[in-house]
Design a protein around this motif. Structure first.
Motif, PDB file in Angstrom:
ATOM      1  N   ALA A  38       0.849  -1.201   0.000  1.00  0.00           N
ATOM      2  CA  ALA A  38       0.000   0.000   0.000  1.00  0.00           C
ATOM      3  C   ALA A  38       0.881   1.246   0.000  1.00  0.00           C
ATOM      4  O   ALA A  38       0.613   2.202  -0.728  1.00  0.00           O
ATOM      5  CB  ALA A  38      -0.937  -0.005   1.207  1.00  0.00           C
ATOM      6  N   LYS A  39       1.959   1.218   0.795  1.00  0.00           N
ATOM      7  CA  LYS A  39       2.900   2.356   0.818  1.00  0.00           C
ATOM      8  C   LYS A  39       3.576   2.517  -0.541  1.00  0.00           C
ATOM      9  O   LYS A  39       3.741   3.639  -1.032  1.00  0.00           O
ATOM     10  CB  LYS A  39       3.967   2.138   1.892  1.00  0.00           C
ATOM     11  CG  LYS A  39       3.504   2.493   3.284  1.00  0.00           C
ATOM     12  CD  LYS A  39       4.694   2.576   4.233  1.00  0.00           C
ATOM     13  CE  LYS A  39       4.257   2.955   5.618  1.00  0.00           C
ATOM     14  NZ  LYS A  39       3.993   1.814   6.490  1.00  0.00           N
ATOM     15  N   ASP A  40       3.969   1.392  -1.161  1.00  0.00           N
ATOM     16  CA  ASP A  40       4.596   1.448  -2.485  1.00  0.00           C
ATOM     17  C   ASP A  40       3.633   2.054  -3.506  1.00  0.00           C
ATOM     18  O   ASP A  40       4.037   2.854  -4.351  1.00  0.00           O
ATOM     19  CB  ASP A  40       5.023   0.047  -2.943  1.00  0.00           C
ATOM     20  CG  ASP A  40       6.184  -0.508  -2.126  1.00  0.00           C
ATOM     21  OD1 ASP A  40       6.826   0.273  -1.384  1.00  0.00           O
ATOM     22  OD2 ASP A  40       6.431  -1.725  -2.217  1.00  0.00           O
ATOM     23  N   ALA A  41       2.361   1.662  -3.428  1.00  0.00           N
ATOM     24  CA  ALA A  41       1.362   2.216  -4.347  1.00  0.00           C
ATOM     25  C   ALA A  41       1.184   3.716  -4.097  1.00  0.00           C
ATOM     26  O   ALA A  41       1.033   4.499  -5.046  1.00  0.00           O
ATOM     27  CB  ALA A  41       0.031   1.481  -4.192  1.00  0.00           C
ATOM     28  N   MET A  42       1.231   4.125  -2.835  1.00  0.00           N
ATOM     29  CA  MET A  42       1.145   5.558  -2.508  1.00  0.00           C
ATOM     30  C   MET A  42       2.322   6.312  -3.132  1.00  0.00           C
ATOM     31  O   MET A  42       2.136   7.370  -3.729  1.00  0.00           O
ATOM     32  CB  MET A  42       1.151   5.775  -0.990  1.00  0.00           C
ATOM     33  CG  MET A  42      -0.125   5.381  -0.302  1.00  0.00           C
ATOM     34  SD  MET A  42       0.010   5.468   1.496  1.00  0.00           S
ATOM     35  CE  MET A  42       0.036   7.252   1.735  1.00  0.00           C
ATOM     36  N   ASN A  43       3.513   5.730  -3.000  1.00  0.00           N
ATOM     37  CA  ASN A  43       4.701   6.364  -3.582  1.00  0.00           C
ATOM     38  C   ASN A  43       4.574   6.470  -5.098  1.00  0.00           C
ATOM     39  O   ASN A  43       4.959   7.486  -5.691  1.00  0.00           O
ATOM     40  CB  ASN A  43       5.969   5.588  -3.204  1.00  0.00           C
ATOM     41  CG  ASN A  43       6.290   5.711  -1.730  1.00  0.00           C
ATOM     42  OD1 ASN A  43       5.853   6.645  -1.063  1.00  0.00           O
ATOM     43  ND2 ASN A  43       7.032   4.753  -1.210  1.00  0.00           N
ATOM     44  N   ALA A  44       4.028   5.425  -5.720  1.00  0.00           N
ATOM     45  CA  ALA A  44       3.839   5.447  -7.179  1.00  0.00           C
ATOM     46  C   ALA A  44       2.876   6.572  -7.571  1.00  0.00           C
ATOM     47  O   ALA A  44       3.103   7.276  -8.555  1.00  0.00           O
ATOM     48  CB  ALA A  44       3.312   4.096  -7.664  1.00  0.00           C
ATOM     49  N   LEU A  45       1.820   6.756  -6.792  1.00  0.00           N
ATOM     50  CA  LEU A  45       0.833   7.799  -7.096  1.00  0.00           C
ATOM     51  C   LEU A  45       1.369   9.205  -6.836  1.00  0.00           C
ATOM     52  O   LEU A  45       0.915  10.166  -7.437  1.00  0.00           O
ATOM     53  CB  LEU A  45      -0.443   7.587  -6.277  1.00  0.00           C
ATOM     54  CG  LEU A  45      -1.326   6.429  -6.718  1.00  0.00           C
ATOM     55  CD1 LEU A  45      -2.460   6.231  -5.725  1.00  0.00           C
ATOM     56  CD2 LEU A  45      -1.876   6.663  -8.119  1.00  0.00           C
TER      57      LEU A  45
END
Length: 92
Positions: A38-45
């Protein structure tokens, strides 16, 4: 004018997705690997080097992978499906 409206709409969807991903990443009842994704997806966004569509597709790819995890609590899976539905509509 239309382009600006689309950009604002996409930013709103990304902001909404970030809120939900933030909840998931801070939920101590969710397994650590899922919180990390979820954190990785946040960073991607939040990446500033890509267009909204590329950021969204990167996040979708990360989430799609983790959604296969059998250890994911059902309520977390629903939240991540919601996030994917927000951001899948983002196109260049």
């Amino acid at each position: 004018m239309v382009r600006k409206k689309k950009t604002e709409e996409y930013e709103a969807k990304i902001k909404q997705a970030l809120m939900v991903l933030g909840e998931v990443s801070e939920d101590s009842t969710t397994p650590r690997n899922i919180r990390r994704s979820a954190k990785d997806a946040m960073n991607a966004l939040q990446s500033s080097e890509y267009t909204p569509a590329v950021k969204a597709s990167n996040a979708v790819a990360l989430l799609d992978e983790i959604l296969q995890d059998p250890n994911m609590p059902p309520y977390t899976r629903v939240k991540l499906w919601n996030v994917m539905s927000f951001i899948e509509a983002i196109k260049d």
